[in-house]
Design a protein around this motif. Structure first.
Motif, PDB file in Angstrom:
ATOM      1  N   ASP A  31       0.839  -1.200   0.000  1.00 18.38           N
ATOM      2  CA  ASP A  31       0.000   0.000   0.000  1.00 18.38           C
ATOM      3  C   ASP A  31       0.875   1.251   0.000  1.00 18.38           C
ATOM      4  O   ASP A  31       0.651   2.189  -0.758  1.00 18.38           O
ATOM      5  N   LEU A  34       2.570   1.767  -3.353  1.00 21.31           N
ATOM      6  CA  LEU A  34       1.649   2.255  -4.388  1.00 21.31           C
ATOM      7  C   LEU A  34       1.326   3.729  -4.160  1.00 21.31           C
ATOM      8  O   LEU A  34       1.269   4.525  -5.098  1.00 21.31           O
ATOM      9  N   GLU A  37       4.131   5.689  -5.388  1.00 21.69           N
ATOM     10  CA  GLU A  37       4.122   5.739  -6.852  1.00 21.69           C
ATOM     11  C   GLU A  37       3.129   6.793  -7.355  1.00 21.69           C
ATOM     12  O   GLU A  37       3.394   7.524  -8.306  1.00 21.69           O
ATOM     13  N   LEU A  38       1.973   6.829  -6.700  1.00 17.23           N
ATOM     14  CA  LEU A  38       0.975   7.846  -7.046  1.00 17.23           C
ATOM     15  C   LEU A  38       1.535   9.244  -6.805  1.00 17.23           C
ATOM     16  O   LEU A  38       1.299  10.169  -7.579  1.00 17.23           O
ATOM     17  N   ALA A  41       3.704  10.115  -9.581  1.00 12.63           N
ATOM     18  CA  ALA A  41       2.909  10.368 -10.787  1.00 12.63           C
ATOM     19  C   ALA A  41       2.273  11.753 -10.723  1.00 12.63           C
ATOM     20  O   ALA A  41       2.256  12.492 -11.716  1.00 12.63           O
ATOM     21  N   LEU A  45       2.518  14.507 -13.504  1.00  9.25           N
ATOM     22  CA  LEU A  45       1.363  14.773 -14.365  1.00  9.25           C
ATOM     23  C   LEU A  45       0.469  15.917 -13.882  1.00  9.25           C
ATOM     24  O   LEU A  45      -0.274  16.492 -14.658  1.00  9.25           O
TER      25      LEU A  45
ATOM     26  N   ARG B 126       3.993   3.499 -17.889  1.00  8.28           N
ATOM     27  CA  ARG B 126       3.531   2.965 -16.622  1.00  8.28           C
ATOM     28  C   ARG B 126       2.865   4.054 -15.775  1.00  8.28           C
ATOM     29  O   ARG B 126       1.812   3.834 -15.184  1.00  8.28           O
ATOM     30  N   VAL B 127       3.482   5.221 -15.754  1.00  7.87           N
ATOM     31  CA  VAL B 127       2.929   6.334 -14.984  1.00  7.87           C
ATOM     32  C   VAL B 127       1.566   6.728 -15.544  1.00  7.87           C
ATOM     33  O   VAL B 127       0.606   6.945 -14.804  1.00  7.87           O
ATOM     34  N   LEU B 130      -1.036   4.134 -14.595  1.00 15.12           N
ATOM     35  CA  LEU B 130      -1.362   4.279 -13.177  1.00 15.12           C
ATOM     36  C   LEU B 130      -2.345   5.442 -13.008  1.00 15.12           C
ATOM     37  O   LEU B 130      -3.368   5.335 -12.317  1.00 15.12           O
ATOM     38  N   TRP B 131      -2.038   6.549 -13.672  1.00 19.06           N
ATOM     39  CA  TRP B 131      -2.869   7.748 -13.536  1.00 19.06           C
ATOM     40  C   TRP B 131      -4.265   7.507 -14.114  1.00 19.06           C
ATOM     41  O   TRP B 131      -5.274   7.916 -13.540  1.00 19.06           O
ATOM     42  N   PHE B 134      -6.190   5.388 -11.782  1.00 13.79           N
ATOM     43  CA  PHE B 134      -6.549   6.215 -10.619  1.00 13.79           C
ATOM     44  C   PHE B 134      -7.768   7.085 -10.949  1.00 13.79           C
ATOM     45  O   PHE B 134      -8.715   7.168 -10.163  1.00 13.79           O
ATOM     46  N   LEU B 178      -6.475   1.894  -2.182  1.00 11.73           N
ATOM     47  CA  LEU B 178      -5.205   1.474  -2.770  1.00 11.73           C
ATOM     48  C   LEU B 178      -5.309   0.045  -3.295  1.00 11.73           C
ATOM     49  O   LEU B 178      -4.764  -0.290  -4.340  1.00 11.73           O
ATOM     50  N   ARG B 179      -6.031  -0.797  -2.562  1.00 12.00           N
ATOM     51  CA  ARG B 179      -6.147  -2.194  -3.010  1.00 12.00           C
ATOM     52  C   ARG B 179      -7.034  -2.306  -4.241  1.00 12.00           C
ATOM     53  O   ARG B 179      -6.766  -3.113  -5.135  1.00 12.00           O
ATOM     54  N   LEU B 181      -7.241  -0.004  -6.493  1.00 13.51           N
ATOM     55  CA  LEU B 181      -6.389   0.481  -7.586  1.00 13.51           C
ATOM     56  C   LEU B 181      -5.411  -0.602  -8.014  1.00 13.51           C
ATOM     57  O   LEU B 181      -5.200  -0.839  -9.204  1.00 13.51           O
ATOM     58  N   ARG B 182      -4.823  -1.301  -7.042  1.00 14.68           N
ATOM     59  CA  ARG B 182      -3.845  -2.326  -7.380  1.00 14.68           C
ATOM     60  C   ARG B 182      -4.495  -3.443  -8.190  1.00 14.68           C
ATOM     61  O   ARG B 182      -3.933  -3.927  -9.167  1.00 14.68           O
ATOM     62  N   LEU B 185      -4.901  -2.410 -11.708  1.00 11.16           N
ATOM     63  CA  LEU B 185      -3.628  -2.436 -12.434  1.00 11.16           C
ATOM     64  C   LEU B 185      -3.240  -3.863 -12.785  1.00 11.16           C
ATOM     65  O   LEU B 185      -2.744  -4.144 -13.875  1.00 11.16           O
TER      66      LEU B 185
END
Lengths: 171, 191
Positions: A31, A34, A37-38, A41, A45, B126-127, B130-131, B134, B178-179, B181-182, B185
């Motif tokens: 968690d 991640l 990482e956000l 990002a 961005l 990858r970014v 992810l975005w 999200f 977060l979970r 989102l994971r 992904l």
């Protein structure tokens, strides 16, 4: 600058929410990774625009030891019930400093206002650290002016020997 | 930002120290921006709310009752201004969906341009994924994660002030979001 949530609530909150089967901590690390990482990002961005950062840095100049702040105590946008069909109804604002009240009515055409207790005042309309316009309140404390520019504005009043600045607000 | 550090910086900035003020802007500006973004405002509104929060903060600098909580003060001020914008939109606009206006600026940031270089293409992809994942989360998760991803990481007091939610609900919601989102992904094979 700490790299973790710094109020200690983080750990406590998570502990209460560990999985029911007792495998506490499962996934906690992932968690955190991640989330980090956000964070990276977002920095790539959707960072704070450089121009905004510069404006915020300059805003230190707005710190005014001399003036009293008149707090926003009424805003028709928040405190009044919307009136159906009255879409161009003026925005009514009231600011209060101890003993001084400023009422302001904003329309597309301009601004009218009233200082209480009634009396003459010299007024500056501020747009950030810049002065946008000078206004004068008459002996009854009434004043008029053009509509504030886009962005946050404030009024700085000199009345009866004191200086009062209204809370910053978007028009 | 560490609370004691924030308290000391606010004190110095109130005494006229421009460097201390700058440190506050750099340490808490990303939090304010995250709050604004979490509320899904248009670019123009986002910019105005961000400025309003900092102008008010400058105005109240010497009068803050709890200097070490300046982050929560800014977050709460930004939130209230966001809610006003949303309220005004609901009043004037035929739609009450502010996300119709929510478009991240199209202009690439310098960092984005760097990412576009060939070597960084894979990381960039990858970014972006992810975005994208999200942004497709539900509103609650998007709001919470957008605030949490401020840099440096906000305290839960600040998150609470930013979103008007109880401190105790943040940890569990964060975990769930977060979970979620994971797993999105992983389904895309990028986890």
């Amino acid at each position: 600058m700490s790299g973790t949530h710094d109020d200690g609530v983080h750990g406590d909150g998570s502990a209460q929410e560990g999985p029911a089967d007792g495998r506490f901590g499962e996934g906690e690390l992932e968690d955190g990774l991640l989330e980090e990482e956000l964070r990276q990002a977002a920095a790539i961005l959707d960072p704070v625009p450089a121009a905004l950062r510069a404006i915020a840095v300059e805003a230190h100049a707005l710190h005014d030891l001399q003036a009293r702040v008149a707090e926003l105590t009424f805003d028709s946008l928040v405190d009044a019930l919307p009136v159906r069909g009255a879409e161009d109804a003026p925005r009514m604002l009231t600011f209060d400093a101890d003993g001084v009240t400023v009422d302001v009515e904003l329309t597309a055409d301009g601004l009218i206002g009233q200082v209480m207790p009634p009396g003459p005042a010299r007024i500056e309309m501020l747009s950030g650290p810049r002065r946008f316009a000078r206004l004068t309140a008459d002996d009854m404390g009434r004043f008029t002016g053009q509509a504030p520019p886009a962005g946050p504005f404030a009024l700085r009043l000199r009345t009866g020997g004191e200086v009062v600045v209204t809370e910053w607000l978007r028009a | 930002m560490d609370r004691a550090e924030v308290g000391a910086l606010v004190q110095s900035a109130a005494d006229g120290d421009a460097a201390a003020w700058k440190a506050l802007v750099d340490g808490l500006g990303p939090l304010v921006w995250s709050v604004v973004r979490a509320h899904g405002l248009s670019d123009a509104d986002a910019h105005e709310v961000y400025q309003t929060a900092w102008f008010r903060f400058a105005q109240h600098l010497g009068r803050l009752r709890e200097r070490e909580k300046a982050g929560a003060w800014l977050a709460s001020t930004a939130r209230h201004e966001c809610l006003k914008v949303l309220r005004a939109q609901r009043r004037w606009m035929p739609t009450d969906d502010p996300h119709l206006l929510d478009r991240v600026s199209e202009e690439p940031t310098p960092e984005e341009s760097v990412l576009d270089s060939e070597e960084a293409a894979a990381e960039s992809e990858r970014v972006r994924r992810l975005w994208q994942e999200f942004e497709e989360l539900g509103e609650r998760c998007r709001q919470l994660l957008r605030v949490l991803m401020a840099s440096p990481p906000p305290s839960y007091q600040e998150v609470s002030a930013a979103l008007g939610i109880a401190v105790g609900s943040i940890g569990p919601t964060r975990q769930r979001c977060l979970r979620r989102l994971r797993s999105r992904l992983e389904r895309r094979g990028t986890g």
